[in-house]
Design a protein around this motif. Structure first.
Motif, PDB file in Angstrom:
ATOM      1  N   GLU A 103      79.132  24.137 141.425  1.00  0.00           N
ATOM      2  CA  GLU A 103      79.314  25.461 140.854  1.00  0.00           C
ATOM      3  C   GLU A 103      77.987  25.929 140.271  1.00  0.00           C
ATOM      4  O   GLU A 103      77.112  25.122 139.976  1.00  0.00           O
ATOM      5  CB  GLU A 103      80.408  25.468 139.794  1.00  0.00           C
ATOM      6  N   LEU A 104      77.849  27.229 140.142  1.00  0.00           N
ATOM      7  CA  LEU A 104      76.629  27.801 139.572  1.00  0.00           C
ATOM      8  C   LEU A 104      76.856  28.173 138.111  1.00  0.00           C
ATOM      9  O   LEU A 104      77.924  28.656 137.745  1.00  0.00           O
ATOM     10  CB  LEU A 104      76.212  29.053 140.340  1.00  0.00           C
ATOM     11  N   LEU A 105      75.832  27.940 137.318  1.00  0.00           N
ATOM     12  CA  LEU A 105      75.788  28.407 135.939  1.00  0.00           C
ATOM     13  C   LEU A 105      74.630  29.390 135.872  1.00  0.00           C
ATOM     14  O   LEU A 105      73.467  28.994 136.016  1.00  0.00           O
ATOM     15  CB  LEU A 105      75.558  27.248 134.964  1.00  0.00           C
ATOM     16  N   LEU A 106      74.953  30.661 135.721  1.00  0.00           N
ATOM     17  CA  LEU A 106      73.924  31.693 135.682  1.00  0.00           C
ATOM     18  C   LEU A 106      73.457  31.892 134.251  1.00  0.00           C
ATOM     19  O   LEU A 106      74.243  32.222 133.367  1.00  0.00           O
ATOM     20  CB  LEU A 106      74.448  32.983 136.286  1.00  0.00           C
ATOM     21  N   LEU A 107      72.163  31.665 134.060  1.00  0.00           N
ATOM     22  CA  LEU A 107      71.562  31.715 132.730  1.00  0.00           C
ATOM     23  C   LEU A 107      70.862  33.050 132.506  1.00  0.00           C
ATOM     24  O   LEU A 107      70.304  33.634 133.446  1.00  0.00           O
ATOM     25  CB  LEU A 107      70.533  30.594 132.583  1.00  0.00           C
ATOM     26  N   ASN A 108      70.858  33.507 131.273  1.00  0.00           N
ATOM     27  CA  ASN A 108      70.068  34.687 130.922  1.00  0.00           C
ATOM     28  C   ASN A 108      68.600  34.347 131.047  1.00  0.00           C
ATOM     29  O   ASN A 108      68.192  33.192 130.895  1.00  0.00           O
ATOM     30  CB  ASN A 108      70.393  35.147 129.502  1.00  0.00           C
ATOM     31  N   ASP A 109      67.803  35.353 131.330  1.00  0.00           N
ATOM     32  CA  ASP A 109      66.361  35.150 131.483  1.00  0.00           C
ATOM     33  C   ASP A 109      65.695  35.185 130.113  1.00  0.00           C
ATOM     34  O   ASP A 109      65.033  36.143 129.733  1.00  0.00           O
ATOM     35  CB  ASP A 109      65.769  36.213 132.399  1.00  0.00           C
ATOM     36  N   VAL A 110      65.943  34.116 129.355  1.00  0.00           N
ATOM     37  CA  VAL A 110      65.372  33.980 128.024  1.00  0.00           C
ATOM     38  C   VAL A 110      64.699  32.616 127.921  1.00  0.00           C
ATOM     39  O   VAL A 110      65.033  31.693 128.653  1.00  0.00           O
ATOM     40  CB  VAL A 110      66.442  34.106 126.916  1.00  0.00           C
ATOM     41  N   TYR A 111      63.754  32.525 127.018  1.00  0.00           N
ATOM     42  CA  TYR A 111      63.140  31.229 126.741  1.00  0.00           C
ATOM     43  C   TYR A 111      63.824  30.667 125.508  1.00  0.00           C
ATOM     44  O   TYR A 111      64.015  31.400 124.549  1.00  0.00           O
ATOM     45  CB  TYR A 111      61.633  31.403 126.486  1.00  0.00           C
ATOM     46  N   PRO A 112      64.315  29.481 125.491  1.00  0.00           N
ATOM     47  CA  PRO A 112      64.127  28.406 126.465  1.00  0.00           C
ATOM     48  C   PRO A 112      65.384  28.129 127.297  1.00  0.00           C
ATOM     49  O   PRO A 112      66.079  27.137 127.086  1.00  0.00           O
ATOM     50  CB  PRO A 112      63.811  27.215 125.585  1.00  0.00           C
ATOM     51  N   ALA A 113      65.731  28.969 128.234  1.00  0.00           N
ATOM     52  CA  ALA A 113      66.931  28.772 129.049  1.00  0.00           C
ATOM     53  C   ALA A 113      66.904  27.431 129.776  1.00  0.00           C
ATOM     54  O   ALA A 113      67.944  26.887 130.107  1.00  0.00           O
ATOM     55  CB  ALA A 113      67.087  29.903 130.043  1.00  0.00           C
ATOM     56  N   GLY A 114      65.732  26.873 130.022  1.00  0.00           N
ATOM     57  CA  GLY A 114      65.627  25.591 130.703  1.00  0.00           C
ATOM     58  C   GLY A 114      65.708  24.384 129.788  1.00  0.00           C
ATOM     59  O   GLY A 114      65.668  23.247 130.257  1.00  0.00           O
ATOM     60  N   TYR A 115      65.834  24.602 128.505  1.00  0.00           N
ATOM     61  CA  TYR A 115      65.946  23.517 127.540  1.00  0.00           C
ATOM     62  C   TYR A 115      67.258  22.789 127.797  1.00  0.00           C
ATOM     63  O   TYR A 115      68.326  23.408 127.830  1.00  0.00           O
ATOM     64  CB  TYR A 115      65.874  24.100 126.130  1.00  0.00           C
ATOM     65  N   GLU A 116      67.182  21.485 128.003  1.00  0.00           N
ATOM     66  CA  GLU A 116      68.349  20.713 128.415  1.00  0.00           C
ATOM     67  C   GLU A 116      69.554  20.921 127.490  1.00  0.00           C
ATOM     68  O   GLU A 116      70.679  21.100 127.947  1.00  0.00           O
ATOM     69  CB  GLU A 116      68.017  19.215 128.525  1.00  0.00           C
ATOM     70  N   LYS A 117      69.320  20.896 126.188  1.00  0.00           N
ATOM     71  CA  LYS A 117      70.419  21.057 125.233  1.00  0.00           C
ATOM     72  C   LYS A 117      71.086  22.421 125.424  1.00  0.00           C
ATOM     73  O   LYS A 117      72.313  22.531 125.366  1.00  0.00           O
ATOM     74  CB  LYS A 117      69.908  20.894 123.798  1.00  0.00           C
ATOM     75  N   TYR A 118      70.311  23.439 125.663  1.00  0.00           N
ATOM     76  CA  TYR A 118      70.807  24.794 125.887  1.00  0.00           C
ATOM     77  C   TYR A 118      71.743  24.815 127.091  1.00  0.00           C
ATOM     78  O   TYR A 118      72.829  25.389 127.056  1.00  0.00           O
ATOM     79  CB  TYR A 118      69.611  25.735 126.104  1.00  0.00           C
ATOM     80  N   ILE A 119      71.342  24.163 128.169  1.00  0.00           N
ATOM     81  CA  ILE A 119      72.148  24.141 129.393  1.00  0.00           C
ATOM     82  C   ILE A 119      73.403  23.292 129.192  1.00  0.00           C
ATOM     83  O   ILE A 119      74.505  23.712 129.537  1.00  0.00           O
ATOM     84  CB  ILE A 119      71.321  23.641 130.589  1.00  0.00           C
ATOM     85  N   VAL A 120      73.252  22.103 128.637  1.00  0.00           N
ATOM     86  CA  VAL A 120      74.394  21.211 128.436  1.00  0.00           C
ATOM     87  C   VAL A 120      75.457  21.897 127.576  1.00  0.00           C
ATOM     88  O   VAL A 120      76.657  21.821 127.866  1.00  0.00           O
ATOM     89  CB  VAL A 120      73.964  19.857 127.835  1.00  0.00           C
ATOM     90  N   GLN A 121      75.043  22.612 126.537  1.00  0.00           N
ATOM     91  CA  GLN A 121      75.995  23.306 125.670  1.00  0.00           C
ATOM     92  C   GLN A 121      76.782  24.357 126.446  1.00  0.00           C
ATOM     93  O   GLN A 121      77.928  24.643 126.119  1.00  0.00           O
ATOM     94  CB  GLN A 121      75.279  23.955 124.487  1.00  0.00           C
ATOM     95  N   ARG A 122      76.198  24.929 127.469  1.00  0.00           N
ATOM     96  CA  ARG A 122      76.883  25.943 128.265  1.00  0.00           C
ATOM     97  C   ARG A 122      77.787  25.328 129.334  1.00  0.00           C
ATOM     98  O   ARG A 122      78.703  25.975 129.815  1.00  0.00           O
ATOM     99  CB  ARG A 122      75.858  26.896 128.891  1.00  0.00           C
ATOM    100  N   VAL A 123      77.501  24.089 129.691  1.00  0.00           N
ATOM    101  CA  VAL A 123      78.319  23.410 130.699  1.00  0.00           C
ATOM    102  C   VAL A 123      79.592  22.847 130.081  1.00  0.00           C
ATOM    103  O   VAL A 123      80.670  22.918 130.658  1.00  0.00           O
ATOM    104  CB  VAL A 123      77.519  22.295 131.409  1.00  0.00           C
TER     105      VAL A 123
END
Length: 124
Positions: A103-123
């Protein structure tokens, strides 16, 4: 491919994260994985390797993802990518039809969208 074979292959190939620390990817693998998360956010300036691979080798990319998912025993795969990567998102959507665990998780174009914690929290 077994989990141990996967770890050894990743280790012998020297696969590492593209972040500043270059953390070795094999060290992130664990037998208790339920979700594989691919961080394709590419927040650093001029970094577009994931984007380029998805555009030019999407099927090969997804096969590799499937191997990782099967070898790890994970039930699902989440590909995190910025919403602004529209061409890559279109190609991924066309191709993940054959990969129901993805599945895709579409992230906003903000820094730090690539920060692992940021992504994991959204998953989770």
């Amino acid at each position: 491919m077994t989990f141990d074979e996967l770890v050894n292959k990743v280790k012998s190939c020297g696969v590492a994260g593209a972040g500043g620390a270059g953390f070795p990817s094999y060290a992130k693998l664990d037998k208790k994985i339920d979700t594989v998360i691919l961080n394709c956010a590419e927040c650093e300036p001029y970094l577009n390797t994931d984007y380029s691979i998805i555009l030019n080798e999407c099927e090969l990319f997804l096969k590799g993802v499937r191997y990782m998912q099967i070898a790890s025993g994970a039930q699902k795969v989440v590909i995190a990518i910025k919403k602004t990567k529209k061409e890559a998102i279109t190609i991924l959507k066309e191709n993940i039809i054959d990969y129901p665990e993805c599945e895709l998780l579409l992230l906003n174009d903000v820094y730090p969208a690539g920060y692992e914690k940021y992504i994991v929290q959204r998953v989770i």
